[in-house]
Design a protein around this motif. Sequence first.
Motif, short mmCIF file in Angstrom:
data_model
loop_
_atom_site.label_atom_id
_atom_site.label_comp_id
_atom_site.label_asym_id
_atom_site.label_seq_id
_atom_site.Cartn_x
_atom_site.Cartn_y
_atom_site.Cartn_z
N LYS A 142 0.87 -1.18 0.00
CA LYS A 142 0.00 0.00 0.00
C LYS A 142 0.90 1.22 0.00
O LYS A 142 1.72 1.40 0.90
N ASN A 143 0.73 2.04 -1.04
CA ASN A 143 1.44 3.31 -1.12
C ASN A 143 0.54 4.30 -1.83
O ASN A 143 -0.64 4.02 -2.04
N GLU A 144 1.08 5.45 -2.21
CA GLU A 144 0.24 6.48 -2.82
C GLU A 144 -0.22 6.12 -4.24
O GLU A 144 -1.15 6.72 -4.75
N ARG A 145 0.40 5.12 -4.87
CA ARG A 145 0.07 4.78 -6.26
C ARG A 145 -0.76 3.51 -6.41
O ARG A 145 -1.52 3.39 -7.37
N ALA A 146 -0.60 2.55 -5.48
CA ALA A 146 -1.29 1.26 -5.64
C ALA A 146 -1.52 0.60 -4.29
O ALA A 146 -0.81 0.84 -3.33
N ARG A 147 -2.57 -0.25 -4.28
CA ARG A 147 -2.81 -1.12 -3.12
C ARG A 147 -2.99 -2.52 -3.69
O ARG A 147 -3.80 -2.74 -4.59
N TYR A 153 -11.69 2.66 -7.09
CA TYR A 153 -10.57 2.84 -8.02
C TYR A 153 -10.64 1.78 -9.12
O TYR A 153 -11.23 0.71 -8.93
N TYR A 184 -9.14 -1.28 -11.15
CA TYR A 184 -8.39 -2.37 -10.53
C TYR A 184 -8.15 -3.52 -11.51
O TYR A 184 -8.84 -3.66 -12.52
N LEU A 222 -5.53 0.71 -8.59
CA LEU A 222 -4.73 1.81 -9.16
C LEU A 222 -5.21 3.10 -8.52
O LEU A 222 -6.23 3.66 -8.91
N LEU A 223 -4.47 3.59 -7.54
CA LEU A 223 -4.93 4.71 -6.71
C LEU A 223 -4.73 6.07 -7.35
O LEU A 223 -5.25 7.06 -6.85
N GLU A 224 -3.99 6.14 -8.44
CA GLU A 224 -3.79 7.43 -9.14
C GLU A 224 -4.89 7.61 -10.18
O GLU A 224 -5.34 6.64 -10.78
N LYS A 261 -6.70 8.40 -13.74
CA LYS A 261 -6.31 8.15 -15.13
C LYS A 261 -5.72 9.42 -15.72
O LYS A 261 -6.23 10.52 -15.44
#
Length: 103
Positions: free
Chosen positions: A15-20, A40, A42, A97-99, A101
Amino acid sequence: MCSSTGTATATVQIKNERARVTEWRFANRGDNTGWHRHDYDYVVVPLFDGTLEIDLGNGERVTAQMQNGIPYYREFGTEHDVINANDFECAFVEIELLEPKPS
């Protein structure tokens, strides 16, 4: 993913700012994720060959054939409960994909 309590086990691996990245493990037939909505986009990577049952919440249930290592992609907003339809333990890896598009 925001979820009600199901019987499947979710283990967040990254888990980070870009993906889980979460492994979902279903020990028995009928184990489920619980009703949830994906916030998000996924990707899901099945770790088994078999079938999942998808409760779409409107009285409709569909089956989805899974192939070990063959991923699929869905966009945010999907709402469902995922249920093990096999007589064996199964699992998949979900990559959110937490960012946003790119435009």
